[in-house]
Scaffold this motif. Sequence first.
Motif, PDB file in Angstrom:
ATOM      1  N   VAL A   1     -85.750 105.098 -61.621  1.00 32.14           N
ATOM      2  CA  VAL A   1     -85.278 104.408 -60.429  1.00 32.14           C
ATOM      3  C   VAL A   1     -84.305 103.309 -60.845  1.00 32.14           C
ATOM      4  CG1 VAL A   1     -87.407 104.891 -59.153  1.00 32.14           C
ATOM      5  CG2 VAL A   1     -87.209 102.746 -60.424  1.00 32.14           C
ATOM      6  N   THR A   2     -83.734 102.613 -59.864  1.00 31.28           N
ATOM      7  CA  THR A   2     -82.815 101.520 -60.156  1.00 31.28           C
ATOM      8  C   THR A   2     -83.591 100.231 -60.426  1.00 31.28           C
ATOM      9  OG1 THR A   2     -82.624 100.798 -57.866  1.00 31.28           O
ATOM     10  CG2 THR A   2     -81.093 102.537 -58.599  1.00 31.28           C
ATOM     11  N   ILE A   3     -82.912  99.280 -61.030  1.00 30.98           N
ATOM     12  CA  ILE A   3     -83.526  97.971 -61.269  1.00 30.98           C
ATOM     13  C   ILE A   3     -83.870  97.315 -59.933  1.00 30.98           C
ATOM     14  CG2 ILE A   3     -83.109  95.629 -62.135  1.00 30.98           C
ATOM     15  CD1 ILE A   3     -81.550  96.853 -64.437  1.00 30.98           C
ATOM     16  N   GLY A   4     -83.023  97.509 -58.934  1.00 25.86           N
ATOM     17  CA  GLY A   4     -83.300  96.959 -57.608  1.00 25.86           C
ATOM     18  C   GLY A   4     -84.602  97.486 -57.035  1.00 25.86           C
ATOM     19  N   THR A   5     -84.872  98.763 -57.256  1.00 23.96           N
ATOM     20  CA  THR A   5     -86.133  99.344 -56.788  1.00 23.96           C
ATOM     21  C   THR A   5     -87.309  98.717 -57.521  1.00 23.96           C
ATOM     22  OG1 THR A   5     -85.064 101.421 -56.216  1.00 23.96           O
ATOM     23  CG2 THR A   5     -87.447 101.493 -56.561  1.00 23.96           C
ATOM     24  N   VAL A   6     -87.155  98.511 -58.816  1.00 24.99           N
ATOM     25  CA  VAL A   6     -88.226  97.862 -59.585  1.00 24.99           C
ATOM     26  C   VAL A   6     -88.487  96.462 -59.028  1.00 24.99           C
ATOM     27  CG1 VAL A   6     -88.843  96.891 -61.850  1.00 24.99           C
ATOM     28  CG2 VAL A   6     -87.852  99.179 -61.702  1.00 24.99           C
ATOM     29  N   LYS A   7     -87.421  95.718 -58.774  1.00 23.12           N
ATOM     30  CA  LYS A   7     -87.572  94.357 -58.249  1.00 23.12           C
ATOM     31  C   LYS A   7     -88.248  94.358 -56.881  1.00 23.12           C
ATOM     32  CE  LYS A   7     -83.651  92.300 -60.671  1.00 23.12           C
ATOM     33  NZ  LYS A   7     -82.350  91.629 -60.531  1.00 23.12           N
ATOM     34  N   SER A   8     -87.815  95.243 -56.001  1.00 18.21           N
ATOM     35  CA  SER A   8     -88.397  95.255 -54.653  1.00 18.21           C
ATOM     36  C   SER A   8     -89.842  95.747 -54.675  1.00 18.21           C
ATOM     37  CB  SER A   8     -87.544  96.090 -53.699  1.00 18.21           C
ATOM     38  OG  SER A   8     -87.557  97.450 -54.060  1.00 18.21           O
ATOM     39  N   GLN A   9     -90.137  96.768 -55.482  1.00 20.65           N
ATOM     40  CA  GLN A   9     -91.519  97.266 -55.586  1.00 20.65           C
ATOM     41  C   GLN A   9     -92.428  96.196 -56.189  1.00 20.65           C
ATOM     42  OE1 GLN A   9     -93.120 100.186 -54.760  1.00 20.65           O
ATOM     43  NE2 GLN A   9     -91.304 100.926 -53.719  1.00 20.65           N
ATOM     44  N   ASN A  10     -91.919  95.478 -57.184  1.00 17.15           N
ATOM     45  CA  ASN A  10     -92.696  94.422 -57.814  1.00 17.15           C
ATOM     46  C   ASN A  10     -92.974  93.300 -56.811  1.00 17.15           C
ATOM     47  OD1 ASN A  10     -93.940  93.302 -60.235  1.00 17.15           O
ATOM     48  ND2 ASN A  10     -92.313  91.765 -60.140  1.00 17.15           N
ATOM     49  N   ALA A  11     -91.949  92.882 -56.088  1.00 15.80           N
ATOM     50  CA  ALA A  11     -92.122  91.819 -55.090  1.00 15.80           C
ATOM     51  C   ALA A  11     -93.114  92.243 -54.006  1.00 15.80           C
ATOM     52  CB  ALA A  11     -90.779  91.453 -54.473  1.00 15.80           C
ATOM     53  N   ALA A  12     -92.998  93.469 -53.532  1.00 14.52           N
ATOM     54  CA  ALA A  12     -93.914  93.968 -52.497  1.00 14.52           C
ATOM     55  C   ALA A  12     -95.342  94.041 -53.033  1.00 14.52           C
ATOM     56  CB  ALA A  12     -93.458  95.336 -51.998  1.00 14.52           C
ATOM     57  N   ALA A  13     -95.477  94.495 -54.273  1.00 13.28           N
ATOM     58  CA  ALA A  13     -96.810  94.604 -54.868  1.00 13.28           C
ATOM     59  C   ALA A  13     -97.447  93.228 -55.031  1.00 13.28           C
ATOM     60  CB  ALA A  13     -96.730  95.315 -56.216  1.00 13.28           C
ATOM     61  N   LEU A  14     -96.682  92.281 -55.531  1.00 14.92           N
ATOM     62  CA  LEU A  14     -97.233  90.940 -55.722  1.00 14.92           C
ATOM     63  C   LEU A  14     -97.589  90.291 -54.384  1.00 14.92           C
ATOM     64  CD1 LEU A  14     -95.012  89.621 -58.649  1.00 14.92           C
ATOM     65  CD2 LEU A  14     -97.328  90.577 -58.757  1.00 14.92           C
ATOM     66  N   ALA A  15     -96.773  90.527 -53.366  1.00 12.19           N
ATOM     67  CA  ALA A  15     -97.084  90.003 -52.033  1.00 12.19           C
ATOM     68  C   ALA A  15     -98.372  90.641 -51.515  1.00 12.19           C
ATOM     69  CB  ALA A  15     -95.928  90.272 -51.074  1.00 12.19           C
ATOM     70  N   ARG A  16     -98.513  91.934 -51.711  1.00 14.97           N
ATOM     71  CA  ARG A  16     -99.727  92.627 -51.264  1.00 14.97           C
ATOM     72  C   ARG A  16    -100.947  92.103 -52.015  1.00 14.97           C
ATOM     73  NH1 ARG A  16     -99.999  99.063 -50.761  1.00 14.97           N
ATOM     74  NH2 ARG A  16     -99.470  98.650 -48.599  1.00 14.97           N
ATOM     75  N   LEU A  17    -100.792  91.851 -53.302  1.00 11.01           N
ATOM     76  CA  LEU A  17    -101.911  91.327 -54.085  1.00 11.01           C
ATOM     77  C   LEU A  17    -102.262  89.905 -53.652  1.00 11.01           C
ATOM     78  CD1 LEU A  17    -101.034  92.674 -57.639  1.00 11.01           C
ATOM     79  CD2 LEU A  17    -102.840  93.476 -56.099  1.00 11.01           C
ATOM     80  N   ARG A  18    -101.252  89.104 -53.315  1.00  6.21           N
ATOM     81  CA  ARG A  18    -101.521  87.729 -52.861  1.00  6.21           C
ATOM     82  C   ARG A  18    -102.362  87.720 -51.585  1.00  6.21           C
ATOM     83  NH1 ARG A  18     -96.100  87.128 -53.675  1.00  6.21           N
ATOM     84  NH2 ARG A  18     -95.697  86.399 -55.771  1.00  6.21           N
ATOM     85  N   THR A  19    -102.063  88.630 -50.673  1.00  2.00           N
ATOM     86  CA  THR A  19    -102.789  88.653 -49.398  1.00  2.00           C
ATOM     87  C   THR A  19    -104.024  89.540 -49.438  1.00  2.00           C
ATOM     88  OG1 THR A  19    -101.398  90.446 -48.547  1.00  2.00           O
ATOM     89  CG2 THR A  19    -100.723  88.180 -48.044  1.00  2.00           C
ATOM     90  N   GLY A  20    -103.971  90.624 -50.176  1.00  4.19           N
ATOM     91  CA  GLY A  20    -105.068  91.590 -50.141  1.00  4.19           C
ATOM     92  C   GLY A  20    -106.034  91.513 -51.294  1.00  4.19           C
ATOM     93  N   ALA A  21    -105.698  90.744 -52.331  1.00  2.07           N
ATOM     94  CA  ALA A  21    -106.581  90.660 -53.493  1.00  2.07           C
ATOM     95  C   ALA A  21    -106.625  89.221 -54.015  1.00  2.07           C
ATOM     96  CB  ALA A  21    -106.119  91.613 -54.583  1.00  2.07           C
ATOM     97  N   PRO A  22    -107.056  88.287 -53.163  1.00  2.19           N
ATOM     98  CA  PRO A  22    -107.081  86.889 -53.600  1.00  2.19           C
ATOM     99  C   PRO A  22    -108.009  86.656 -54.790  1.00  2.19           C
ATOM    100  CG  PRO A  22    -108.242  87.151 -51.521  1.00  2.19           C
ATOM    101  CD  PRO A  22    -107.562  88.452 -51.814  1.00  2.19           C
TER     102      PRO A  22
END
Length: 162
Positions: free
Chosen positions: A131-152
Amino acid sequence: MDDREFTEWAGGCQRALVRSAYLLTGDLHRAEDLVQEALVKVAMRWPRLRDGNPTAYARQIVVRDNISWWRKRRDLLIETVRDTHVRAHEPEVALVVRRALSRLSPGQRAVVVLRHFDDLTERETADALGVTIGTVKSQNAAALARLRTGAPELLDLIGRTP
Protein backbone atom coordinates in the motif's frame (compact mmCIF):
# COMPACT_ATOMS: atom_id res chain seq x y z
CA MET A 1 19.67 -23.96 -3.55
CA ASP A 2 22.06 -23.56 -0.63
CA ASP A 3 20.17 -25.54 2.01
CA ARG A 4 22.47 -24.53 4.87
CA GLU A 5 22.18 -20.83 4.10
CA PHE A 6 18.38 -21.00 3.88
CA THR A 7 18.14 -23.08 7.07
CA GLU A 8 20.26 -20.56 8.99
CA TRP A 9 18.16 -17.65 7.72
CA ALA A 10 14.87 -19.42 8.50
CA GLY A 11 16.04 -20.39 11.98
CA GLY A 12 17.05 -16.82 12.68
CA CYS A 13 13.79 -15.17 11.67
CA GLN A 14 11.13 -17.81 12.37
CA ARG A 15 10.45 -16.81 15.98
CA ALA A 16 9.97 -13.13 15.09
CA LEU A 17 7.70 -14.05 12.18
CA VAL A 18 5.57 -16.29 14.40
CA ARG A 19 5.29 -13.51 17.00
CA SER A 20 4.12 -11.04 14.35
CA ALA A 21 1.73 -13.56 12.83
CA TYR A 22 0.31 -14.34 16.26
CA LEU A 23 -0.30 -10.67 16.94
CA LEU A 24 -2.03 -10.42 13.56
CA THR A 25 -4.22 -13.49 14.02
CA GLY A 26 -4.65 -14.03 17.75
CA ASP A 27 -4.33 -17.75 17.03
CA LEU A 28 -0.99 -19.49 17.59
CA HIS A 29 -1.77 -22.43 15.32
CA ARG A 30 -2.85 -20.22 12.44
CA ALA A 31 0.21 -18.02 13.01
CA GLU A 32 2.51 -21.03 12.80
CA ASP A 33 0.75 -22.20 9.63
CA LEU A 34 1.11 -18.76 8.02
CA VAL A 35 4.82 -18.67 8.82
CA GLN A 36 5.36 -22.20 7.57
CA GLU A 37 3.67 -21.34 4.28
CA ALA A 38 5.75 -18.17 3.99
CA LEU A 39 8.97 -20.09 4.60
CA VAL A 40 8.05 -22.59 1.90
CA LYS A 41 7.39 -19.73 -0.55
CA VAL A 42 10.72 -18.12 0.34
CA ALA A 43 12.51 -21.45 -0.06
CA MET A 44 11.08 -21.82 -3.55
CA ARG A 45 12.48 -18.39 -4.46
CA TRP A 46 15.62 -18.51 -2.33
CA PRO A 47 18.17 -18.03 -5.15
CA ARG A 48 16.52 -14.70 -6.06
CA LEU A 49 15.77 -13.59 -2.50
CA ARG A 50 18.88 -14.46 -0.53
CA ASP A 51 20.82 -11.37 -1.58
CA GLY A 52 17.87 -9.05 -0.98
CA ASN A 53 15.62 -8.97 2.07
CA PRO A 54 13.99 -12.40 2.41
CA THR A 55 12.62 -11.51 5.85
CA ALA A 56 10.64 -8.59 4.43
CA TYR A 57 9.34 -10.85 1.67
CA ALA A 58 8.30 -13.50 4.23
CA ARG A 59 6.61 -10.87 6.39
CA GLN A 60 4.71 -9.60 3.36
CA ILE A 61 3.50 -13.12 2.59
CA VAL A 62 2.32 -13.61 6.18
CA VAL A 63 0.39 -10.32 6.21
CA ARG A 64 -1.19 -10.80 2.79
CA ASP A 65 -2.11 -14.44 3.38
CA ASN A 66 -3.71 -13.48 6.69
CA ILE A 67 -5.74 -10.71 5.10
CA SER A 68 -6.83 -13.08 2.32
CA TRP A 69 -7.88 -15.65 4.92
CA TRP A 70 -9.82 -13.01 6.85
CA ARG A 71 -11.59 -11.73 3.74
CA LYS A 72 -12.76 -15.23 2.87
CA ARG A 73 -14.15 -15.69 6.36
CA ARG A 74 -15.25 -12.20 7.36
CA ASP A 75 -18.90 -13.23 7.30
CA LEU A 76 -18.19 -15.73 10.06
CA LEU A 77 -18.12 -14.75 13.70
CA ILE A 78 -14.50 -15.29 14.69
CA GLU A 79 -13.17 -15.09 18.21
CA THR A 80 -9.60 -13.88 17.83
CA VAL A 81 -8.62 -13.78 21.48
CA ARG A 82 -7.93 -17.17 22.95
CA ASP A 83 -6.88 -17.11 26.56
CA THR A 84 -5.39 -20.60 26.36
CA HIS A 85 -2.51 -19.39 24.18
CA VAL A 86 -1.04 -16.84 26.62
CA ARG A 87 2.68 -17.59 26.72
CA ALA A 88 4.20 -14.24 27.58
CA HIS A 89 6.26 -13.41 30.64
CA GLU A 90 3.44 -11.11 31.68
CA PRO A 91 0.18 -12.89 30.83
CA GLU A 92 -1.96 -9.90 31.83
CA VAL A 93 -0.09 -7.66 29.40
CA ALA A 94 -0.37 -10.22 26.61
CA LEU A 95 -4.09 -10.57 27.22
CA VAL A 96 -4.67 -6.80 27.17
CA VAL A 97 -2.66 -6.42 23.95
CA ARG A 98 -4.45 -9.29 22.22
CA ARG A 99 -7.88 -8.03 23.24
CA ALA A 100 -7.02 -4.54 22.04
CA LEU A 101 -5.69 -5.83 18.71
CA SER A 102 -8.80 -7.96 18.22
CA ARG A 103 -10.86 -4.76 18.09
CA LEU A 104 -9.06 -3.59 14.95
CA SER A 105 -9.76 -4.46 11.34
CA PRO A 106 -7.18 -6.76 9.74
CA GLY A 107 -5.63 -3.84 7.85
CA GLN A 108 -5.37 -1.69 10.95
CA ARG A 109 -4.01 -4.59 12.96
CA ALA A 110 -1.37 -5.28 10.31
CA VAL A 111 -0.24 -1.65 10.36
CA VAL A 112 -0.12 -1.52 14.17
CA VAL A 113 1.80 -4.79 14.46
CA LEU A 114 4.32 -3.88 11.76
CA ARG A 115 4.81 -0.27 12.91
CA HIS A 116 4.69 -0.62 16.69
CA PHE A 117 5.62 -4.22 17.45
CA ASP A 118 8.02 -4.99 14.60
CA ASP A 119 9.28 -1.38 14.61
CA LEU A 120 9.16 -0.98 10.84
CA THR A 121 9.25 2.44 9.23
CA GLU A 122 6.22 3.77 7.39
CA ARG A 123 7.95 2.94 4.08
CA GLU A 124 8.80 -0.63 5.18
CA THR A 125 5.24 -1.13 6.41
CA ALA A 126 3.82 0.19 3.16
CA ASP A 127 6.09 -2.12 1.18
CA ALA A 128 5.16 -5.13 3.31
CA LEU A 129 1.47 -4.45 2.85
CA GLY A 130 1.65 -3.34 -0.77
CA VAL A 131 0.00 0.00 0.00
CA THR A 132 1.02 3.67 -0.03
CA ILE A 133 2.63 5.48 2.89
CA GLY A 134 -0.54 7.58 3.10
CA THR A 135 -2.58 4.43 3.65
CA VAL A 136 -0.20 3.34 6.41
CA LYS A 137 -0.54 6.75 8.07
CA SER A 138 -4.33 6.81 7.86
CA GLN A 139 -4.72 3.17 9.00
CA ASN A 140 -2.34 3.82 11.90
CA ALA A 141 -4.20 6.98 12.94
CA ALA A 142 -7.57 5.21 12.73
CA ALA A 143 -6.26 2.24 14.69
CA LEU A 144 -4.80 4.39 17.44
CA ALA A 145 -8.02 6.40 17.66
CA ARG A 146 -10.01 3.18 17.92
CA LEU A 147 -7.68 1.89 20.63
CA ARG A 148 -7.96 5.17 22.56
CA THR A 149 -11.75 4.91 22.68
CA GLY A 150 -12.29 1.16 22.57
CA ALA A 151 -9.35 -0.18 24.56
CA PRO A 152 -8.59 2.25 27.39
CA GLU A 153 -7.10 -0.62 29.38
CA LEU A 154 -4.21 -0.63 26.92
CA LEU A 155 -3.57 3.05 27.56
CA ASP A 156 -3.81 2.42 31.32
CA LEU A 157 -1.29 -0.36 30.94
CA ILE A 158 1.29 1.88 29.28
CA GLY A 159 0.53 4.82 31.56
CA ARG A 160 -1.12 7.14 29.04
CA THR A 161 -4.40 8.92 29.28
CA PRO A 162 -6.91 9.04 26.43
